[in-house]
Design a protein around this motif. Structure first.
Motif, short mmCIF file in Angstrom:
data_model
loop_
_atom_site.label_atom_id
_atom_site.label_comp_id
_atom_site.label_asym_id
_atom_site.label_seq_id
_atom_site.Cartn_x
_atom_site.Cartn_y
_atom_site.Cartn_z
N GLN A 122 -32.87 25.26 77.55
CA GLN A 122 -34.04 25.95 78.01
C GLN A 122 -34.16 27.66 79.25
O GLN A 122 -34.83 28.43 79.36
N TRP A 150 -39.76 24.90 71.98
CA TRP A 150 -40.09 23.74 71.92
C TRP A 150 -39.56 23.25 72.16
O TRP A 150 -39.77 21.62 71.88
N CYS A 151 -38.40 22.83 72.35
CA CYS A 151 -36.51 22.25 72.75
C CYS A 151 -37.08 21.77 73.75
O CYS A 151 -36.15 22.35 74.82
N LEU A 152 -38.30 21.32 74.47
CA LEU A 152 -38.34 21.29 75.27
C LEU A 152 -37.54 20.04 76.26
O LEU A 152 -37.00 20.37 77.77
N ASP A 153 -36.66 19.35 75.45
CA ASP A 153 -35.47 18.40 76.18
C ASP A 153 -33.78 18.48 76.59
O ASP A 153 -33.61 18.50 77.20
N ASP A 154 -34.22 19.98 75.74
CA ASP A 154 -32.70 20.19 76.21
C ASP A 154 -32.97 21.46 77.45
O ASP A 154 -33.53 22.30 77.52
N ARG A 155 -32.58 20.82 78.69
CA ARG A 155 -33.49 22.09 79.46
C ARG A 155 -31.60 23.05 80.18
O ARG A 155 -32.53 24.23 80.56
N VAL A 171 -31.13 17.44 70.01
CA VAL A 171 -32.99 17.61 70.48
C VAL A 171 -33.77 18.67 69.28
O VAL A 171 -33.12 19.66 68.84
N ASP A 172 -34.65 17.63 69.55
CA ASP A 172 -35.72 17.82 68.44
C ASP A 172 -36.99 18.48 68.63
O ASP A 172 -36.77 18.51 70.11
N ASP A 189 -40.88 19.32 70.51
CA ASP A 189 -41.46 18.85 71.33
C ASP A 189 -42.68 18.07 70.23
O ASP A 189 -43.30 19.50 70.00
N THR A 204 -34.02 23.06 64.07
CA THR A 204 -33.13 22.13 64.47
C THR A 204 -32.23 20.74 63.72
O THR A 204 -31.72 20.33 64.12
#
Length: 270
Positions: A148, A140-145, A197-198, A200, A221
């Motif tokens: 991912q 779910w840490c979607l901002d850490d592309r 990064v947290d 989402d 996290t």
């Protein structure tokens, strides 16, 4: 790697009075203090069941390390000793293990050697009127592309087959190099004042709603505490473990019929 059966729902019996949840222990041979604190905790086993929500090990290079020569490398001996301690615990208490971003190669042979149950991510824990969604949290840490993209690659059967086909020594060398790069990246992020990064919140809330859960428990996290989710539910974030930190980070989240309690543990006596 033999395909492991993953449990997606723990239906806890009403006779249980305490379920402990931990994550991000990051056991490795060069951190004797954290390993000793972990050993003291599992020896005591002050719970009716234990849920390890990912990254029990700082790295896991394949279940075949369980039959490797323990005199060949300190890491091999350490991993085998850690598995033996888990097996001793599993003979006394139900033990559930979820794979994390560091030990995603834990498989069926590991589960059989320990006598534990491998959990799907996420998994639902039902205990009386309580319904908890359990996860490692990294998905779910979607901002850490960048992460991912890496996660999507290493979770494929083809990548894992290619990695596990290499000799143990080669895999160990790669794992050590990856750990060093990760540590350097984290140090650079801290120096620059960049927070990890947290997850989402909307993605986590959607997963909770789909599971019909009342609360969420996850790790990854390194932001321990409680956080509200859209819709009003609570997200409990587990601490990582580091016995040498000041103050030491050795926290357990205990679920009881009366609610949740964060329990700080003392480092093991020298």
């Amino acid at each position: 790697m033999a395909t492991a059966n993953l449990l997606s729902h723990i239906d806890a019996p009403p006779t249980w009075r305490r379920i402990d949840c931990v994550s991000d222990i990051h056991l490795h041979a060069s951190d004797a203090a954290t390993a000793a604190a972990w050993q003291a905790y599992v020896d005591d086993a002050p719970f009716d069941a234990l849920c390890i929500l990912g990254d029990l090990f700082d790295v896991w290079i394949g279940d075949d390390l369980l039959s490797a020569d323990p005199t060949a490398d300190a890491d091999m001996a350490f991993w085998q000793q850690a598995v033996a301690a888990l097996a001793a615990l599993a003979r006394r208490r139900p033990l559930y293990v979820m794979r994390g971003n560091r030990d995603f190669l834990l498989g069926a042979r590991f589960a059989s050697a320990v006598g534990c149950t491998l959990l799907a991510d996420p998994a639902l824990l039902t205990w009386g009127q309580q319904r908890w969604l359990l996860s490692h949290g990294d998905a779910w840490c979607l901002d850490d592309r960048d992460y991912q993209a890496f996660r999507a690659q290493v979770r494929t059967a083809s990548w894992q087959a290619g990695f596990l086909a290499q000799p143990l020594a080669a895999r160990l060398h790669q794992a050590r190099a990856l750990r060093q790069r990760s540590q350097q990246h984290q140090a650079a992020q801290r120096a620059a004042g960049v927070a990890p990064v947290d997850v989402d919140a909307h993605a986590a809330a959607a997963a909770m709603a789909a599971a019909g859960a009342h609360g969420l428990i996850h790790g990854h996290t390194h932001r321990p505490g409680t956080h509200p989710l859209p819709g009003g539910a609570t997200r409990w974030v587990l601490s990582d473990w580091d016995a040498s930190a000041q103050p030491p980070r050795l926290q357990v989240l205990s679920l009881t019929p009366d609610g949740c309690q964060v329990r700080p543990l003392a480092p093991a006596a020298a």
